[in-house]
Design an enzyme around this catalytic site. Structure first.
Site, PDB file in Angstrom:
ATOM      1  N   ASN A  72       0.851  -1.186   0.000  1.00 40.10           N
ATOM      2  CA  ASN A  72       0.000   0.000   0.000  1.00 40.10           C
ATOM      3  C   ASN A  72       0.890   1.241   0.000  1.00 40.10           C
ATOM      4  O   ASN A  72       1.703   1.435   0.913  1.00 40.10           O
ATOM      5  CB  ASN A  72      -0.897  -0.023   1.242  1.00 40.10           C
ATOM      6  CG  ASN A  72      -1.924   1.091   1.227  1.00 40.10           C
ATOM      7  OD1 ASN A  72      -1.615   2.236   0.927  1.00 40.10           O
ATOM      8  ND2 ASN A  72      -3.161   0.771   1.580  1.00 40.10           N
ATOM      9  N   HIS A 110       0.836   6.089   2.110  1.00 39.71           N
ATOM     10  CA  HIS A 110       1.594   6.985   2.974  1.00 39.71           C
ATOM     11  C   HIS A 110       2.799   7.607   2.276  1.00 39.71           C
ATOM     12  O   HIS A 110       3.395   8.557   2.805  1.00 39.71           O
ATOM     13  CB  HIS A 110       1.978   6.279   4.266  1.00 39.71           C
ATOM     14  CG  HIS A 110       0.782   6.034   5.142  1.00 39.71           C
ATOM     15  ND1 HIS A 110      -0.056   7.051   5.545  1.00 39.71           N
ATOM     16  CD2 HIS A 110       0.251   4.894   5.647  1.00 39.71           C
ATOM     17  CE1 HIS A 110      -1.032   6.558   6.283  1.00 39.71           C
ATOM     18  NE2 HIS A 110      -0.875   5.252   6.347  1.00 39.71           N
ATOM     19  N   HIS A 166      -5.550   3.764  -2.016  1.00 39.82           N
ATOM     20  CA  HIS A 166      -6.894   4.105  -1.534  1.00 39.82           C
ATOM     21  C   HIS A 166      -7.211   5.539  -1.951  1.00 39.82           C
ATOM     22  O   HIS A 166      -6.616   6.492  -1.440  1.00 39.82           O
ATOM     23  CB  HIS A 166      -6.928   3.966  -0.010  1.00 39.82           C
ATOM     24  CG  HIS A 166      -8.267   4.234   0.600  1.00 39.82           C
ATOM     25  ND1 HIS A 166      -8.492   4.096   1.949  1.00 39.82           N
ATOM     26  CD2 HIS A 166      -9.454   4.632   0.067  1.00 39.82           C
ATOM     27  CE1 HIS A 166      -9.749   4.388   2.229  1.00 39.82           C
ATOM     28  NE2 HIS A 166     -10.352   4.730   1.104  1.00 39.82           N
ATOM     29  N   ARG A 201      -9.430   8.132  -1.292  1.00 44.41           N
ATOM     30  CA  ARG A 201     -10.445   8.530  -0.320  1.00 44.41           C
ATOM     31  C   ARG A 201     -11.317   9.650  -0.877  1.00 44.41           C
ATOM     32  O   ARG A 201     -10.884  10.431  -1.726  1.00 44.41           O
ATOM     33  CB  ARG A 201      -9.790   8.973   0.977  1.00 44.41           C
ATOM     34  CG  ARG A 201      -9.067   7.859   1.726  1.00 44.41           C
ATOM     35  CD  ARG A 201      -8.518   8.365   3.039  1.00 44.41           C
ATOM     36  NE  ARG A 201      -9.601   8.749   3.936  1.00 44.41           N
ATOM     37  CZ  ARG A 201      -9.921   8.080   5.045  1.00 44.41           C
ATOM     38  NH1 ARG A 201      -9.253   6.987   5.387  1.00 44.41           N
ATOM     39  NH2 ARG A 201     -10.909   8.487   5.812  1.00 44.41           N
ATOM     40  N   ARG A 258      -7.163  12.868   0.828  1.00 46.91           N
ATOM     41  CA  ARG A 258      -6.139  13.329   1.765  1.00 46.91           C
ATOM     42  C   ARG A 258      -4.735  12.873   1.388  1.00 46.91           C
ATOM     43  O   ARG A 258      -3.757  13.445   1.852  1.00 46.91           O
ATOM     44  CB  ARG A 258      -6.457  12.871   3.182  1.00 46.91           C
ATOM     45  CG  ARG A 258      -6.377  11.374   3.393  1.00 46.91           C
ATOM     46  CD  ARG A 258      -6.605  11.003   4.834  1.00 46.91           C
ATOM     47  NE  ARG A 258      -7.917  11.439   5.293  1.00 46.91           N
ATOM     48  CZ  ARG A 258      -8.405  11.149   6.507  1.00 46.91           C
ATOM     49  NH1 ARG A 258      -7.667  10.451   7.354  1.00 46.91           N
ATOM     50  NH2 ARG A 258      -9.605  11.544   6.856  1.00 46.91           N
ATOM     51  N   HIS A 259      -4.635  11.809   0.593  1.00 47.48           N
ATOM     52  CA  HIS A 259      -3.294  11.371   0.178  1.00 47.48           C
ATOM     53  C   HIS A 259      -3.271  11.036  -1.319  1.00 47.48           C
ATOM     54  O   HIS A 259      -2.830  11.846  -2.122  1.00 47.48           O
ATOM     55  CB  HIS A 259      -2.758  10.224   1.047  1.00 47.48           C
ATOM     56  CG  HIS A 259      -3.737   9.177   1.457  1.00 47.48           C
ATOM     57  ND1 HIS A 259      -4.502   8.466   0.565  1.00 47.48           N
ATOM     58  CD2 HIS A 259      -4.055   8.694   2.692  1.00 47.48           C
ATOM     59  CE1 HIS A 259      -5.237   7.588   1.216  1.00 47.48           C
ATOM     60  NE2 HIS A 259      -5.008   7.712   2.519  1.00 47.48           N
ATOM     61  N   GLU A 293      -8.520   0.556  -3.327  1.00 44.52           N
ATOM     62  CA  GLU A 293      -9.358   0.659  -2.144  1.00 44.52           C
ATOM     63  C   GLU A 293     -10.297   1.842  -2.287  1.00 44.52           C
ATOM     64  O   GLU A 293      -9.886   2.921  -2.731  1.00 44.52           O
ATOM     65  CB  GLU A 293      -8.499   0.808  -0.887  1.00 44.52           C
ATOM     66  CG  GLU A 293      -7.753  -0.450  -0.512  1.00 44.52           C
ATOM     67  CD  GLU A 293      -7.067  -0.370   0.825  1.00 44.52           C
ATOM     68  OE1 GLU A 293      -6.702  -1.431   1.371  1.00 44.52           O
ATOM     69  OE2 GLU A 293      -6.879   0.762   1.332  1.00 44.52           O
ATOM     70  N   THR A 298      -7.890   4.054   7.754  1.00 46.70           N
ATOM     71  CA  THR A 298      -9.114   3.259   7.872  1.00 46.70           C
ATOM     72  C   THR A 298      -9.093   2.421   9.141  1.00 46.70           C
ATOM     73  O   THR A 298      -8.194   1.614   9.358  1.00 46.70           O
ATOM     74  CB  THR A 298      -9.271   2.339   6.651  1.00 46.70           C
ATOM     75  OG1 THR A 298      -9.298   3.139   5.476  1.00 46.70           O
ATOM     76  CG2 THR A 298     -10.556   1.541   6.739  1.00 46.70           C
ATOM     77  N   GLU A 317     -11.105  -9.122   2.661  1.00 45.20           N
ATOM     78  CA  GLU A 317      -9.826  -8.803   3.290  1.00 45.20           C
ATOM     79  C   GLU A 317     -10.091  -8.689   4.780  1.00 45.20           C
ATOM     80  O   GLU A 317     -10.831  -7.797   5.219  1.00 45.20           O
ATOM     81  CB  GLU A 317      -9.219  -7.510   2.754  1.00 45.20           C
ATOM     82  CG  GLU A 317      -7.889  -7.187   3.410  1.00 45.20           C
ATOM     83  CD  GLU A 317      -7.126  -6.044   2.761  1.00 45.20           C
ATOM     84  OE1 GLU A 317      -6.330  -5.392   3.470  1.00 45.20           O
ATOM     85  OE2 GLU A 317      -7.323  -5.812   1.550  1.00 45.20           O
ATOM     86  N   HIS A 341      -3.901  -4.638   7.734  1.00 44.09           N
ATOM     87  CA  HIS A 341      -4.053  -3.546   8.690  1.00 44.09           C
ATOM     88  C   HIS A 341      -3.202  -3.816   9.932  1.00 44.09           C
ATOM     89  O   HIS A 341      -3.428  -4.777  10.662  1.00 44.09           O
ATOM     90  CB  HIS A 341      -5.505  -3.305   9.123  1.00 44.09           C
ATOM     91  CG  HIS A 341      -5.664  -1.949   9.780  1.00 44.09           C
ATOM     92  ND1 HIS A 341      -5.828  -0.789   9.070  1.00 44.09           N
ATOM     93  CD2 HIS A 341      -5.648  -1.579  11.082  1.00 44.09           C
ATOM     94  CE1 HIS A 341      -5.938   0.239   9.881  1.00 44.09           C
ATOM     95  NE2 HIS A 341      -5.817  -0.213  11.119  1.00 44.09           N
ATOM     96  N   GLY A 342      -2.227  -2.964  10.137  1.00 45.24           N
ATOM     97  CA  GLY A 342      -1.368  -3.059  11.312  1.00 45.24           C
ATOM     98  C   GLY A 342      -0.306  -4.133  11.241  1.00 45.24           C
ATOM     99  O   GLY A 342       0.406  -4.368  12.219  1.00 45.24           O
TER     100      GLY A 342
END
Length: 245
Positions: free
Chosen positions: A7, A10, A47, A49, A53-54, A74, A105, A155, A196-197
């Site tokens: 992903n 970031h 993603h 959004r 934002r990114h 995403e 998310t 997912e 995630h994480g």
């Protein structure tokens, strides 16, 4: 072999911190995606959004042009974003929940509570030749709803597993939830991704979860890349994933 989707959101987050509203800036998420591919990543996740934002629209359309692996788009289940997906034609979309106040998310999609709207969007996307995944928590009712909706993939949200990783009992409980959800999905004919994480310390514990196809990992790899470089960060994650059966 367990696949890795990187992903790159970031990377765009860092760019937008200085260059928001501009047509170009650094770091370039497109360049990052190509580095990840060259390092062995099996796919790229981005993603778009609703608040942009990114990742920006231009990013996803450029990604569609240049990457040679698999584009995982995403998105929220929002009409305007669905229309973009139909124009973009990624290999797969992952429908996720969105909250404006969250940093990233958080939590899984309530598929059970939105069966009809998700079924409609899923049908439109599948008719366009796009595979559909739903980002859900490891809850059996949500897994069953995903199958009813017609998603080819789920997912599994691994945030609770990651949050409790350093507490033995809680980690075992979360792993058991993930295992049951994956087994249920498999029995219903739905393929299983997770994310995630996830990071270099906890990813190996997921080897207890059966039927996984792909892990989508972003923040940990981008963070690690600050000290070792992006290509090395991707290769290290691939190495950490090698033990999956």
């Amino acid at each position: 072999m367990l696949k890795l989707g990187v992903n790159i959101d970031h990377v765009a987050t860092l760019r937008e911190a200085r260059y928001r509203g501009k047509e170009r800036g650094e770091p370039d998420p497109i360049e990052a995606a190509l580095i990840c591919e060259a390092a062995g990543a099996h796919g790229i996740t981005a993603h778009l959004r609703e608040d942009r934002r990114h990742i920006q629209d231009r990013d996803v359309f450029k990604l569609r042009e240049v990457i040679k692996t698999r584009l995982n788009f995403e998105m929220a289940n929002a009409p305007k974003i669905v229309d973009i997906a139909l124009k973009l034609k990624p290999d797969i979309v992952c429908i996720v929940p969105e909250k404006r106040q969250e940093v990233t998310t958080e939590g899984g999609l309530d598929a059970r509570g939105h069966v009809e709207s998700l079924k409609e969007s899923t049908a439109r996307l599948k008719d366009a030749g796009i595979e559909v995944s739903l980002f859900i928590g490891p809850d059996l009712a949500q897994v069953e709803a995903a199958a009813k909706i017609g998603a080819q993939f789920i997912e599994l949200h691994t945030g609770e597993f990651a949050e409790h990783f350093h507490r033995k009992k809680e980690r075992a409980d979360e792993l058991e939830r993930l295992i049951r959800a994956a087994e249920t999905a498999y029995q219903l004919g739905v393929r299983v991704n997770a994310g995630h994480g996830l990071n270099y310390q906890n990813v190996a514990a997921l080897f207890h979860v059966p039927h996984l196809v792909e892990l989508n990992i972003g923040h940990s790899i981008v963070s690690r890349s600050i000290t070792v470089g992006l290509a090395t960060a991707v290769k290290e994650m691939l190495h950490a994933m090698q033990g999956y059966p």
